[in-house]
Design a protein around this motif. Sequence first.
Motif, PDB file in Angstrom:
ATOM      1  N   ASP A  73      37.729  62.368  19.168  1.00  0.00           N
ATOM      2  CA  ASP A  73      36.920  62.102  17.973  1.00  0.00           C
ATOM      3  C   ASP A  73      36.291  60.704  18.003  1.00  0.00           C
ATOM      4  OD1 ASP A  73      37.553  64.616  16.814  1.00  0.00           O
ATOM      5  OD2 ASP A  73      39.452  63.803  16.071  1.00  0.00           O
ATOM      6  N   ASN A  74      36.083  60.197  19.211  1.00  0.00           N
ATOM      7  CA  ASN A  74      35.500  58.860  19.378  1.00  0.00           C
ATOM      8  C   ASN A  74      36.253  57.806  18.554  1.00  0.00           C
ATOM      9  OD1 ASN A  74      33.496  59.672  21.159  1.00  0.00           O
ATOM     10  ND2 ASN A  74      32.056  60.146  19.515  1.00  0.00           N
ATOM     11  N   ALA A  75      37.569  57.981  18.469  1.00  0.00           N
ATOM     12  CA  ALA A  75      38.376  57.100  17.621  1.00  0.00           C
ATOM     13  C   ALA A  75      38.721  55.782  18.287  1.00  0.00           C
ATOM     14  CB  ALA A  75      39.663  57.807  17.210  1.00  0.00           C
ATOM     15  N   ASP A  76      38.456  55.657  19.590  1.00  0.00           N
ATOM     16  CA  ASP A  76      38.745  54.417  20.294  1.00  0.00           C
ATOM     17  C   ASP A  76      37.453  53.638  20.539  1.00  0.00           C
ATOM     18  OD1 ASP A  76      41.477  54.997  20.485  1.00  0.00           O
ATOM     19  OD2 ASP A  76      41.139  56.201  22.277  1.00  0.00           O
ATOM     20  N   GLY A  77      37.615  52.368  20.884  1.00  0.00           N
ATOM     21  CA  GLY A  77      36.459  51.556  21.203  1.00  0.00           C
ATOM     22  C   GLY A  77      35.711  51.123  19.963  1.00  0.00           C
ATOM     23  N   MET A  78      34.383  51.096  20.063  1.00  0.00           N
ATOM     24  CA  MET A  78      33.572  50.579  18.973  1.00  0.00           C
ATOM     25  C   MET A  78      32.340  51.459  18.767  1.00  0.00           C
ATOM     26  SD  MET A  78      31.397  47.446  20.647  1.00  0.00           S
ATOM     27  CE  MET A  78      30.099  47.667  19.439  1.00  0.00           C
ATOM     28  N   MET A  79      31.750  51.293  17.603  1.00  0.00           N
ATOM     29  CA  MET A  79      30.521  52.000  17.269  1.00  0.00           C
ATOM     30  C   MET A  79      29.421  50.985  17.017  1.00  0.00           C
ATOM     31  SD  MET A  79      31.290  55.362  16.997  1.00  0.00           S
ATOM     32  CE  MET A  79      30.248  56.147  15.771  1.00  0.00           C
ATOM     33  N   GLY A  80      28.232  51.305  17.462  1.00  0.00           N
ATOM     34  CA  GLY A  80      27.070  50.501  17.140  1.00  0.00           C
ATOM     35  C   GLY A  80      26.433  50.975  15.846  1.00  0.00           C
TER      36      GLY A  80
END
Length: 350
Positions: A73-80
Motif C-alpha cells: 500500500d505504498n506505506a513505506d518511504g515518502m510521497m511527493g
Amino acid sequence: MDVYTMEETWGVTQGEGVTVAVIDTGVDGSHPDLTGQVLKGKDFTGGGDAQEDVEGHGTAMASLIAAHGHGADNADGMMGIAPKAKILPLRVLQNDDDKLLDDEWATAVRYAVDNGAKVVNLSLGDEGGKTLRVGREAIAYAQDHDVLVVASSGNEGGAVGYPAALPGVLAVSAVDENGEFWGSSGAGKEVDLAAPGVDILSANPTNPKGYDLSTGTSDSAAIVSGAAALVRSKYPDLTAGQVANRLIKSASFLGKKGLKAPDDKYGYGVLRPNKAVTMDIPKGPKEGPLGKLPSDTASKAGGSEAGEKNGASGNEDSSSSSNLPLVIGGGVAVLIVIGVIFAVARGRRG
C-alpha cells in the motif's frame, strides 16, 4: 494548521497526465519511491544517462514532486506532492561544483517543451549575474508554448537569482515548519510564492538509507512544481498563466500581520496545494499575473531590461555562460511545514 495534509487533495487529483521536467543533476529512476515515474530523459553534459545521478540533487527534487512511496500500500518511504505525475529528467550538471552553463539549461528547457512537459522545474540558478540571451529565449519559448517554469529564488540571502528573476518565471522562496521566512532565501519584488524549504525529507540515492534532509529554495521550488502539476491535472483547460494565477490566488500569509502582497520575502504568500485545486478562482487572463518575456529577446538584457513581472492580485486571505557554481539549495526533504509533516514519510520502516 494542516496546510500540507495531502490525503484530501489526492482524492481530487494526484497529477495524472502531467509531465514535469526536472532540469538538474539527473534523476535515479530506480529509487523505490520513483519507480515507474521517471521517463528516459536526456543528458546534456556529454552523452551520459539522464537517470544517473551521482550528486543526488535531481533525484531529491523529483521525489518532492512525484514520489509514490513503496511496499505494501505504498506505506513505506515518502510521497511527493503529485505522486502520479511523470518526471522528465534533463541532466545539465553532474556535481554541485560544476559550472552551470546557460546554453545547456536553455537547450534542456526547449527539449522539455518539445517533449511534452507542462511544468519545468529549475531548482538551480546563477546568483552572480543575469541570464544570457540563449536562456531568456528558452524561457520565452516555454512561455509561448504554454509551459509553466518554476525556479528557486536562491540561497545567498540577497537578491533573487536568475532565471527566477525573469518575467513569467514563478520564483519561489523558502519558509520553515512554522511558515517563517528562511533568512538565506533570495528576496525581492520578483518573489511570487513561498513554500517549505527547511529540513525537508527527500529521496537521495547517494545516502545508504535512501533518504536525506536538506534546506534551501531548491526544495521549495520543487514543491511548487508538484502543486502546479496537481492544478494542470485537475484543470487541463487552464493556460500556464492561469495555473500560476490559481497558485498565487490560493496562497496565504497564514495569519501573519503587517504583510502586503506582493511581499519581498513571501511574494503572494505560502503555497497551499489543497486550496490551489479546490478554491473557486476565476480563470483570469490567459497570460496570468507573472508577466512575460518578449518572444524576441535578442536585444534585451535580463531582469528589468527584459521587462518586469506584472502585479498580481492575491486574495484577502493571502493575508553569461553563468560560469558560477550551481546553487542547489540544500537538496532533500519531505515537507515539514506549519508543524505538519507533508510529503509523507509514512511508516518509515528503515
